[in-house]
Design a protein around this motif. Structure first.
Motif, short mmCIF file in Angstrom:
data_model
loop_
_atom_site.label_atom_id
_atom_site.label_comp_id
_atom_site.label_asym_id
_atom_site.label_seq_id
_atom_site.Cartn_x
_atom_site.Cartn_y
_atom_site.Cartn_z
N LYS A 41 8.98 2.48 -16.01
CA LYS A 41 8.59 2.60 -17.42
C LYS A 41 8.31 1.21 -18.02
CE LYS A 41 12.19 4.64 -19.11
NZ LYS A 41 13.02 5.31 -20.12
N GLN A 85 7.75 4.22 -22.09
CA GLN A 85 6.68 5.08 -21.59
C GLN A 85 6.57 4.93 -20.08
OE1 GLN A 85 2.91 5.44 -23.83
NE2 GLN A 85 3.62 3.69 -25.01
N VAL A 86 6.13 5.99 -19.43
CA VAL A 86 5.91 5.96 -17.98
C VAL A 86 4.83 4.95 -17.64
CG1 VAL A 86 4.99 7.28 -16.04
CG2 VAL A 86 6.72 8.30 -17.51
#
Length: 617
Positions: A176, A180-181
């Motif tokens: 991440k 967020q990924v």
């Protein structure tokens, strides 16, 4: 395998790839998600622990549930929705159950368009068979090899579309950036070489957790990888106390104990008998199903001749009810010589019918147990088969609480509530695999349009690499205290089997949690000898981290839920509790990152128009 690979020398000695969407898992959900993402314009890759075509979906034998109405025009998505909710004891996420019932027919017909060879009715339509908990015959099937045909069809389309597939490759961490990924980290199982995927959207489609149990129908891949990856990434799990023990798994010989015996045997007329020859299921019909279940053998037999006007046989009750009944008969001393009971179709159907409708079962028993099911009954017993719990997701997009992380299939939670109806898994894979793929592709596109694609942090890659190599750092010599991962796995499976099985009590669950803490401490001392190449001990050591974490989720949630509902049965709280029927248990990783926290969350409120479906019936 892929056209965008950069040389390891050019990227710091590690293999790297860049995609829009990376799908972890190549079962039905993963392949359907990859197809959807590709067709939405995303650069897509599939990563799987095994070989393409070997996913556990092939073991789903009975069929895919969809209200096509080919056998019974009265069947509609509303009836399928109601059956699903009632089977899950109303703990399902109503929106997921609704979407599933509405979209399953289209997904099945889509498979047919792509070349799936379903069995046909006399009129040439897709044939549909009966299964437990379904009001009407609604399982589209290919003999008793439906999962194999589903995988064959989706695999063929995946290859046809040119989607990149990384086989025998295990993902150990989701990466991440700022919540967020950003991608995923893993290794090649053959060489031990590390690999990093840069992608803003990751879809978990890793299946279940069955290898935490001693007796299971699940294949070796089912070590809770996706569940644990989601937890470590910051997502939450729901419904983990609900583990489905399929009523019918093989019990003899020991080498195949737990191997699935499809529900199709009962759907096609098979009945359950104890060692005294009694058809015992009539003694276990719950009040909830009394009005629609046959009370006598004559009524049950008539149902097969005139299904429309007679109540269905009790062998076709939902799986949790049948598994508990079988367990009770065995505990009462009325079991078979090898600790199961008997499933008899030989006295109900002729040999040609059995060989035509149940070819896999015929060969499975003939070759593995030297039993001819056209002439003698099968010995069967409950086996850990499916986990209703999984990643908490948005019902429409399948996105988790982590931006860019999606889940579909058995690894996602909510759709099945406290118990899954047979046949709903294959249509679940198709419906929510497609939705996850489309949503993941849209997310990646949106980020690119805004120029906000997350970047993999090299420090996270190095940390993931160090975690993967940790078992090699423990000394196995005198005084080193290194533990063998196979010993820990054996003890974990035995503990889960004995203390977190079909029937549970607070005392046993508390003992299981104490044992899990000891196993976690032992796992910190796991030692792996040799090199990274061809090293199954190393693979198991990494899988065990996931198995221990997921097992803790199951045991902790099972202890907290003080009632019996669906796949979760408490001997000390034998009935359902309306208060518990209105909430889920949500699990997340604790601050230390070594255990799980648990919290209660109310169920989403069902709209009045859907609620009316239950008040009318």
């Amino acid at each position: 395998m892929t056209g965008n690979e950069m040389s390891p020398e050019a990227r710091g000695g590690m293999e790297r790839h860049s995609y829009d969407v990376v799908v972890i898992g190549a079962g039905g959900a993963g392949l359907r998600a990859a197809i959807a993402a590709h067709e939405a314009g995303a650069r897509t890759a599939v990563v799987c622990k095994s070989l393409l075509g070997k996913a556990h979906t092939v073991m789903a034998e009975g069929g895919a549930a969809a209200a096509l109405g080919n056998r019974w025009p009265e069947d509609t998505w509303q009836v399928h929705f109601r059956d699903t909710m009632r089977g899950g004891k109303m703990l399902n996420n109503w929106r997921m159950a609704q979407l599933h019932a509405q979209e399953a027919p289209e997904r099945v017909l889509e498979l047919e368009d792509w070349g799936a060879l379903f069995d046909r009715t006399e009129d040439g339509l897709i044939s549909q068979r009966d299964f437990g908990g379904h009001r009407y015959a609604r399982l589209a099937h290919v003999g008793d090899r439906t999962g194999l045909e589903l995988i064959r069809t989706l695999q063929q389309r995946t290859v046809q579309l040119g989607i990149d597939v990384f086989m025998e490759c295990t993902v150990t961490e989701v990466l991440k950036q700022e919540g967020q990924v950003a991608g995923a980290f893993g290794y090649w199982r053959e060489t031990g070489r590390f690999i990093t995927f840069e992608a803003p959207s990751v879809i978990l489609a890793t299946g279940g957790i069955g290898k935490s149990y001693k007796v299971t129908s699940n294949s070796w891949e089912y070590t809770g990888d996706g569940h644990a990856l989601a937890l470590r990434a910051g997502a939450s799990l729901i419904n983990m106390e609900f583990v489905q023990f399929h009523p019918t798994g093989m019990v003899w010989p020991p080498s195949v104990k737990g191997l699935l015996v499809t529900e199709s045997v009962r759907g096609d007329g098979g009945i359950l008998r104890n060692s005294q020859g009694a058809r015992f299921m009539f003694d276990y019909i719950p009040d909830f199903f009394r009005a629609e279940t046959a009370d006598t053998e004559e009524e049950a037999d008539a149902w097969y001749e005139d299904k429309k006007n007679n109540r269905r046989p009790p062998e076709l009750l939902p799986r949790d009810e049948v598994a508990r009944a079988i367990n009770s008969e065995i505990k009462a001393g009325r079991g078979s010589p090898h600790g199961g009971i008997y499933l008899d179709i030989a006295s109900r159907r002729d040999a040609d019918y059995i060989r035509k409708r149940l070819p896999s079962m015929y060969h499975q028993f003939k070759e593995l147990a030297d039993v001819d099911i056209t002439a003698e009954p099968m010995e069967i017993g409950p086996t850990c088969h499916y986990v209703m719990g999984g990643v908490e997701v948005d019902p429409d997009s399948q996105q988790s609480a982590v931006t860019g992380l999606y889940a579909a299939g058995e690894v996602s939670g909510g759709m099945h509530g406290s118990n899954r109806l047979g046949g709903n898994s294959l249509s679940d894979l198709l419906v929510f695999g497609k939705r996850a793929g489309e949503a993941a592709a849209a997310h990646a596109t949106s980020l690119d349009q805004r120029g906000q694609r997350p970047v993999v942090d090299e420090a996270d890659v190095k940390a993931a690499q160090a975690d993967a190599l940790a078992p090699f750092e423990v000394s196995a010599g005198p005084g080193g205290g290194g533990e063998n991962p196979y010993t820990i796995q054996h003890d974990l499976q035995q503990s889960m089997n004995d203390l977190v099985g079909i029937i549970r009590t607070a005392t046993e669950l508390e003992a299981s949690l104490a044992e899990l803490e000891r196993l976690k401490q032992r796992a910190d001392r796991m030692v792996v000898e040799g090199h990274r190449q061809y090293n199954p001990g190393w693979h198991l050591a990494l899988d065990l981290r996931n198995m221990l974490l997921v097992s803790e989720c199951i045991a902790k949630a099972a202890l907290a839920r003080q009632e019996s509902r669906g796949g979760h049965t408490r001997d000390d709280f034998p009935g359902p509790d309306p208060e518990w029927g209105a909430k889920n248990l949500v699990l997340s990783l604790d601050e230390a990152g070594t255990g799980v926290d648990i919290a209660e969350k109310p169920l989403p409120t069902m709209p009045d128009d859907l609620q009316q479906l239950f008040e009318d019936k």
